[in-house]
Motif scaffolding. Structure first.
Motif, PDB file in Angstrom:
ATOM      1  N   ILE A   1       0.854  -1.189   0.000  1.00 17.54           N
ATOM      2  CA  ILE A   1       0.000   0.000   0.000  1.00 17.54           C
ATOM      3  C   ILE A   1       0.888   1.237   0.000  1.00 17.54           C
ATOM      4  CG2 ILE A   1      -0.173   0.122   2.521  1.00 17.54           C
ATOM      5  CD1 ILE A   1      -3.063   1.069   2.172  1.00 17.54           C
ATOM      6  N   LEU A   2       0.402   2.296  -0.610  1.00 12.77           N
ATOM      7  CA  LEU A   2       1.161   3.538  -0.645  1.00 12.77           C
ATOM      8  C   LEU A   2       0.241   4.728  -0.447  1.00 12.77           C
ATOM      9  CD1 LEU A   2       0.741   5.133  -3.651  1.00 12.77           C
ATOM     10  CD2 LEU A   2       1.917   3.084  -4.404  1.00 12.77           C
ATOM     11  N   ASN A   3       0.830   5.806   0.012  1.00  9.37           N
ATOM     12  CA  ASN A   3       0.156   7.091   0.125  1.00  9.37           C
ATOM     13  C   ASN A   3       0.859   8.041  -0.830  1.00  9.37           C
ATOM     14  OD1 ASN A   3      -1.044   9.515   0.836  1.00  9.37           O
ATOM     15  ND2 ASN A   3       0.005   9.674   2.807  1.00  9.37           N
ATOM     16  N   GLY A   4       0.191   8.320  -1.955  1.00 13.01           N
ATOM     17  CA  GLY A   4       0.795   9.170  -2.967  1.00 13.01           C
ATOM     18  C   GLY A   4       0.709  10.651  -2.667  1.00 13.01           C
ATOM     19  N   GLY A   5       0.110  11.030  -1.536  1.00 16.16           N
ATOM     20  CA  GLY A   5       0.052  12.435  -1.162  1.00 16.16           C
ATOM     21  C   GLY A   5       1.380  12.912  -0.602  1.00 16.16           C
ATOM     22  N   GLN A   6       1.405  14.164  -0.215  1.00 15.97           N
ATOM     23  CA  GLN A   6       2.642  14.769   0.286  1.00 15.97           C
ATOM     24  C   GLN A   6       2.708  14.816   1.804  1.00 15.97           C
ATOM     25  OE1 GLN A   6       5.201  15.606  -1.773  1.00 15.97           O
ATOM     26  NE2 GLN A   6       3.897  14.713  -3.354  1.00 15.97           N
ATOM     27  N   HIS A   7       1.647  14.381   2.494  1.00 13.93           N
ATOM     28  CA  HIS A   7       1.616  14.467   3.951  1.00 13.93           C
ATOM     29  C   HIS A   7       1.213  13.110   4.531  1.00 13.93           C
ATOM     30  CE1 HIS A   7       1.383  18.664   2.710  1.00 13.93           C
ATOM     31  NE2 HIS A   7       1.823  19.000   3.900  1.00 13.93           N
ATOM     32  N   VAL A   8       1.533  12.933   5.797  1.00 11.83           N
ATOM     33  CA  VAL A   8       1.276  11.667   6.466  1.00 11.83           C
ATOM     34  C   VAL A   8      -0.222  11.464   6.690  1.00 11.83           C
ATOM     35  CG1 VAL A   8       1.493  12.639   8.786  1.00 11.83           C
ATOM     36  CG2 VAL A   8       1.989  10.218   8.418  1.00 11.83           C
TER      37      VAL A   8
END
Length: 232
Positions: free
Chosen positions: A107-114
């Protein structure tokens, strides 16, 4: 009914979203009251309720400007810190057995913040079995029990990682993934779908949800496992 696997916002922060909007609504109502009161005949303004003056017009205008600015700034900042959840899977050798291919998904978070994990739930649909969109969401240990009943064992046929509440999904620009599970070819053949419903909270307190299918793409485009990533 097809499963809705697109990311969606399921809750906004009551403190950082509802409170500024409520304040703005109250100030607009006060403005309307003062506008109506200003058009009442001068002789009637000494009678109740027209003698009720809530705020000075100049102060009211300043408060309205501040409240409207806060609502717009919050909306813009929420778009900036919005998480973008996704997954990436690929066939790799040696993850479960020496020389044997296995499907690894992360899984990944492609945004810039946590974004912080709020809940992590799963459901499995065996090949030829019931389930799907109407099946209940359960914890990872319950899915492990279902897979064990189907003859699949942890470590040999699959590995499934459980994320607890509070786990941080750090925003990354290079799309590095956090491992979610590894599945053998036998497991992929027996499991029709293994859904994970992840809910996260961003830095402004909004909650987002996405459903990921861990084995989606494992059988796409080829019947024999090959190398190379498949993005979802």
């Amino acid at each position: 009914m097809p499963l809705q696997d697109g990311q969606r916002r399921i809750r906004r922060s009551p403190l950082l979203f509802t409170a500024p909007l409520a304040l703005l609504a109250v100030l607009v109502l006060i403005l309307l009251w003062e506008a109506v009161r200003a058009n009442v005949a001068p002789g009637s303004r000494d009678d109740w309720p027209w003698r009720l003056r809530l705020l000075d017009t100049e102060a009211l205008g300043s408060l309205l400007a501040v409240a409207a600015g806060a609502v717009l700034a919050r909306a813009q900042y929420a778009r900036t810190v919005h998480p973008y959840l996704g997954s990436r899977g690929s066939w790799r050798k040696g993850l479960l057995a020496e020389g044997e291919p296995a499907w690894r998904v992360g899984i990944l978070n492609g945004g810039q913040h946590v974004a912080v994990v709020e809940s992590w739930e799963c459901r499995v649909v065996l090949r030829g079995g019931s389930g799907g969109a109407g099946a209940p969401w359960v914890a990872v240990p319950d899915v492990v029990s279902t897979l064990a009943a189907a003859g699949l064992s942890v470590g040999r046929d699959y590995q499934l990682i459980d994320f607890g509440a509070g786990f941080p999904l750090v925003g990354t620009g290079n799309y590095d993934t956090v491992p979610v599970g590894v599945f053998s070819q036998r497991c992929v053949e027996l499991v029709d779908a293994l859904h994970i419903r992840v809910r996260v909270t961003d830095v402004v307190g909004d909650s987002h949800e996405r459903v990921l299918d861990c084995v989606r793409g494992a059988r796409a485009g080829h019947s024999v496992p090959g190398e190379g990533p498949v993005n979802e």
